[in-house]
Scaffold this active site. Structure first.
Site, PDB file in Angstrom:
ATOM      1  N   THR A  76     -11.101 -58.740-152.480  1.00 48.60           N
ATOM      2  CA  THR A  76     -10.828 -57.357-152.075  1.00 48.60           C
ATOM      3  C   THR A  76     -11.949 -56.817-151.190  1.00 48.60           C
ATOM      4  O   THR A  76     -11.693 -56.193-150.154  1.00 48.60           O
ATOM      5  CB  THR A  76     -10.654 -56.471-153.326  1.00 48.60           C
ATOM      6  OG1 THR A  76      -9.555 -56.981-154.087  1.00 48.60           O
ATOM      7  CG2 THR A  76     -10.404 -55.026-152.959  1.00 48.60           C
ATOM      8  N   SER A 202     -11.333 -65.821-152.307  1.00 51.79           N
ATOM      9  CA  SER A 202     -11.834 -65.323-153.590  1.00 51.79           C
ATOM     10  C   SER A 202     -12.071 -66.470-154.557  1.00 51.79           C
ATOM     11  O   SER A 202     -11.230 -67.359-154.690  1.00 51.79           O
ATOM     12  CB  SER A 202     -10.809 -64.357-154.185  1.00 51.79           C
ATOM     13  OG  SER A 202     -11.198 -63.991-155.497  1.00 51.79           O
ATOM     14  N   GLY A 203     -13.206 -66.431-155.246  1.00 49.33           N
ATOM     15  CA  GLY A 203     -13.575 -67.515-156.149  1.00 49.33           C
ATOM     16  C   GLY A 203     -12.628 -67.710-157.317  1.00 49.33           C
ATOM     17  O   GLY A 203     -12.259 -68.845-157.641  1.00 49.33           O
ATOM     18  N   HIS A 204     -12.214 -66.617-157.937  1.00 50.93           N
ATOM     19  CA  HIS A 204     -11.495 -66.786-159.207  1.00 50.93           C
ATOM     20  C   HIS A 204     -10.065 -67.275-159.038  1.00 50.93           C
ATOM     21  O   HIS A 204      -9.385 -67.557-160.017  1.00 50.93           O
ATOM     22  CB  HIS A 204     -11.569 -65.508-160.065  1.00 50.93           C
ATOM     23  CG  HIS A 204     -10.705 -64.371-159.623  1.00 50.93           C
ATOM     24  ND1 HIS A 204      -9.528 -64.064-160.260  1.00 50.93           N
ATOM     25  CD2 HIS A 204     -10.849 -63.461-158.636  1.00 50.93           C
ATOM     26  CE1 HIS A 204      -8.990 -62.997-159.678  1.00 50.93           C
ATOM     27  NE2 HIS A 204      -9.772 -62.617-158.691  1.00 50.93           N
ATOM     28  N   CYS A 328      -2.244 -56.965-160.389  1.00 57.07           N
ATOM     29  CA  CYS A 328      -2.857 -55.676-160.083  1.00 57.07           C
ATOM     30  C   CYS A 328      -1.857 -54.537-160.181  1.00 57.07           C
ATOM     31  O   CYS A 328      -2.231 -53.385-160.285  1.00 57.07           O
ATOM     32  CB  CYS A 328      -3.448 -55.698-158.681  1.00 57.07           C
ATOM     33  SG  CYS A 328      -4.365 -57.203-158.373  1.00 57.07           S
TER      34      CYS A 328
HETATM   35  C1  LIG Z   1      -6.167 -62.017-155.971  1.00 56.57           C
HETATM   36  C2  LIG Z   1      -5.860 -61.675-154.578  1.00 56.57           C
HETATM   37  C3  LIG Z   1      -6.685 -60.807-153.852  1.00 56.57           C
HETATM   38  C4  LIG Z   1      -7.853 -60.097-154.464  1.00 56.57           C
HETATM   39  O1  LIG Z   1      -8.911 -60.936-154.764  1.00 56.57           O
HETATM   40  P1  LIG Z   1     -10.024 -60.396-155.809  1.00 56.57           P
HETATM   41  O2  LIG Z   1     -11.108 -61.397-155.751  1.00 56.57           O
HETATM   42  O3  LIG Z   1      -9.338 -60.320-157.136  1.00 56.57           O
HETATM   43  O4  LIG Z   1     -10.436 -59.054-155.314  1.00 56.57           O
HETATM   44  C5  LIG Z   1      -6.362 -60.559-152.537  1.00 56.57           C
HETATM   45  N1  LIG Z   1      -5.298 -61.128-151.960  1.00 56.57           N
HETATM   46  C6  LIG Z   1      -4.493 -61.966-152.607  1.00 56.57           C
HETATM   47  C7  LIG Z   1      -3.344 -62.590-151.892  1.00 56.57           C
HETATM   48  C8  LIG Z   1      -4.733 -62.265-153.946  1.00 56.57           C
HETATM   49  O5  LIG Z   1      -3.910 -63.099-154.592  1.00 56.57           O
END
Ligand SMILES: *Cc1c(COP(=O)(O)O)cnc(C)c1O
Length: 387
Positions: A76, A202-204, A328
């Site tokens: 994000t 994003s890492g997670h 989310c």
């Molecule tokens: C999870 C996700 C995000 C946000 O990533 P975060 O690290 O949780 O802020 C943004 N875009 C997509 C497509 C996602 O799946």
């Protein structure tokens, strides 16, 4: 996976289990090597070196140079930083092109900009969640500051035609940001041709802990920092680095690069088995998204005569984790904005669930999961018939 027998985790687009190798790589930076990477003594320098190794590993996975990687706190933040930077270059350009199916990181940011006076073109999608490339092309104007379009959708797995999009934005000479959070670690990504100015990851979502992400910024692109303060990240992102998690992200990218092809095949085989078994054991279901252009790990399913929220609750009781819409936004009363953009009725959106898999899932879990879903659907449908 690591949840013992308590949970079946089929929600890998929401987050993923940390790879034990990633954790192992991180631990020394939470214990022994706790120095500040900005400090000039060797105890700090050692930590700074670890950041640079991580940067090289992230860069290698997406075909960039290490200096084109900025570490952030999440996907994000990377997206916010990219949009902020792109809009800062030429204040006379006040037009943004995006889609109706973006993650809320982009969606809410663009809505906020629209309230501040920016003009936003919201590209629609067809019933498969697919973009019309000629519509994208004709939406770009003289005063367009940027195009921000996700690479693949987190709810349906639909992949946008990234080669064609990159060709269009390059020809038209506008800044291009792509939210590649669902793609990095799942599919080959290469930004070396210069057609992408900004890319978020994003890492997670790739077996690293939560709270770390990265933004790729093309080396020729002017960048204005989103977070201001100290001179970290070559003065492009202030704030003392989340060292351990960045080290973890580097390791996660290194593993992903090594396993990309094999994992991709294995995970899509699991997903295909899931869908095949589900179709064989549950009537009245439809698979949503662009089945020809879809992430290999994602399955978005509509169940006839079944309320999604009710199904989620029954599945939760049985220990199966999946989601309605994106993590989310679930819990919200209204159905998924993605499925609505695909022309689904509120009613059909509300009876659709997303199952998403990873290399941590097994064939045994898939078979067990399908049995659980089938019996939950049967239970809800028969309760409905008795009313
Ligand atoms: C999870 C996700 C995000 C946000 O990533 P975060 O690290 O949780 O802020 C943004 N875009 C997509 C497509 C996602 O799946």
């Amino acid at each position: 996976m690591n949840t013992g027998s308590a949970f079946l985790y089929f929600d890998n687009n929401a987050t993923t289990e940390v790879d034990p190798e990633v954790l192992e790589e991180m631990l020394p930076y939470l214990t022994t090597w706790y120095g500040n990477p900005s400090s000039s003594y060797r105890f700090g320098k050692r930590v700074a070196d670890a950041l640079e190794t991580a940067r090289e590993r992230v860069a290698a996975l997406i075909g960039s140079l290490p200096q084109e990687i900025i570490f952030t706190s999440c996907g994000t933040e990377a997206t916010n930083a990219a949009i902020h930077a792109a809009l800062s270059v030429d204040p006379d350009r006040q037009h943004i092109v995006t889609t109706r199916v973006e993650h809320s990181a982009t969606l809410k940011t663009c809505e906020g900009l629209a309230r501040k006076g920016y003009e936003v073109t919201w590209l629609g999608v067809d019933e498969k969640g697919q973009l019309d490339i000629s519509e994208l092309e004709s939406s770009i104007r003289e005063d367009t500051a940027m195009v921000t379009v996700m690479w693949a959708n987190n709810e349906t797995g639909t992949r946008f035609p990234m080669d064609a999009i990159r060709k269009v934005v390059r020809e038209r000479g506008v800044f291009f940001h792509t939210d590649a959070v669902q793609v990095v670690g799942k599919l080959p990504v290469n930004v070396a041709d210069g057609s992408v100015q900004f890319l978020s990851l994003s890492g997670h979502k790739l077996h690293c802990p939560k709270g770390v992400g990265a933004l790729f910024v093309n080396r020729r692109t002017r960048f204005t920092s989103f977070l201001t303060g100290g001179g970290q990240e070559n003065s492009r992102r202030a704030g003392t680095e989340n060292v351990a998690s960045i080290v973890g992200l580097g390791k996660a990218c290194e593993i992903a690069g090594r396993k990309l092809e094999v994992d991709g095949k294995q995970v899509s085989a699991l997903r295909d088995t899931f869908e095949r078994l589900l179709m064989a054991s549950v009537g009245g279901i439809e698979i949503n998204g662009d089945l020809q252009n879809r992430l290999g790990n994602t399955s978005n399913v509509s169940f006839e005569n079944v309320d999604g929220e009710a199904l989620l609750m029954v599945l939760d009781k049985a220990g199966l984790c999946c989601s309605a819409g994106s993590a989310c936004t679930s819990g919200a009363i209204s159905g998924s904005h993605v499925l609505k953009a695909m022309g689904f009725s509120e009613e059909r959106s509300r009876r659709s669930l997303r199952f998403s898999f990873s290399r941590m899932n097994t064939e045994v879990e898939i078979a067990e999961g399908v049995r659980i879903v089938a019996s939950a659907v049967e239970k809800i449908r028969s309760a409905g018939r008795m009313q």
